[in-house]
Enzyme design. Sequence first.
Site, PDB file in Angstrom:
ATOM      1  N   ASP A  84       0.844  -1.197   0.000  1.00 12.44           N
ATOM      2  CA  ASP A  84       0.000   0.000   0.000  1.00 12.44           C
ATOM      3  C   ASP A  84       0.879   1.246   0.000  1.00 12.44           C
ATOM      4  O   ASP A  84       2.047   1.213   0.418  1.00 12.44           O
ATOM      5  CB  ASP A  84      -0.912   0.021   1.230  1.00 12.44           C
ATOM      6  CG  ASP A  84      -1.986  -1.055   1.177  1.00 12.44           C
ATOM      7  OD1 ASP A  84      -2.267  -1.551   0.072  1.00 12.44           O
ATOM      8  OD2 ASP A  84      -2.533  -1.398   2.245  1.00 12.44           O
ATOM      9  N   MET A  85       0.301   2.362  -0.423  1.00 12.85           N
ATOM     10  CA  MET A  85       1.045   3.611  -0.546  1.00 12.85           C
ATOM     11  C   MET A  85       1.647   4.057   0.795  1.00 12.85           C
ATOM     12  O   MET A  85       2.716   4.661   0.832  1.00 12.85           O
ATOM     13  CB  MET A  85       0.102   4.697  -1.076  1.00 12.85           C
ATOM     14  CG  MET A  85       0.782   6.003  -1.405  1.00 12.85           C
ATOM     15  SD  MET A  85       1.863   5.832  -2.822  1.00 12.85           S
ATOM     16  CE  MET A  85       2.747   7.374  -2.763  1.00 12.85           C
TER      17      MET A  85
END
Length: 248
Positions: A48-49
Amino acid sequence: VRKGVSSVEEQICPVLSEACGGISTMNNLLDDDVVLGLCKFHASGREDMDVLMMASDGPASGRPFVCEVIDAYRKPTQSRLAEAVLKINCIEKGDKIWTENMYGKNENGVGVDSLSFTTSSRFSGLQKETEDKVKHYKCVCWSERVIPSQHNLDNLLTTSETIAIIQSTPIRVLHRRSSADRLRHILKAKAVKIDEHWFELYISTSAGTYVKEFVHGDMGRTRPSVSSILDCKTDIVQLDCVGIQFNG
């Protein structure tokens, strides 16, 4: 909707394309919007970012990737690839590549240890590795209930035995993934108390495990979860991938 200022691909592909003398657009079919000349980026999985992918010098390394450059003007020499490594890492020749748990000094957090030529079969091998790898994480977690002691955490969460969990497709990705129950494994776990409500959780998981959901439970969609084991609301505020280990 874009969430970051850049990406791993955007930090690597332009530099690699430059090392190849640029990419020809002569074979692009503009009328049909077909782009043949380009640099394709293939990574072994993703995070995930908001997850930090940490590097390491040990057997649990960073994330391998393959770049496929199509219609390059020239094949780069190994020395040009070495120069590309310096440019990606934002360092000068002679500087140390490995410093402070990362490669180089790129402000966007992207670093590589080396670039070398490979074969097209490496891409399919990269996909197989994605399925077989073990991922190691550090989680900073919050517990609604007071944590009585380290001994209490050890009894509930610390284990060297594999835990089988069932994860229904997380609510946050239901809009792009089909709803299904998936078997995943927590291979080992160690919890370390910080204070009465906070603790660190170090876990090793099979590929495809949703770690955030394993902690907070995703409204009962991950079974069991840290939240269900502690029998209280539990959340995760920081998640770092500290290493990836490939079997074989």
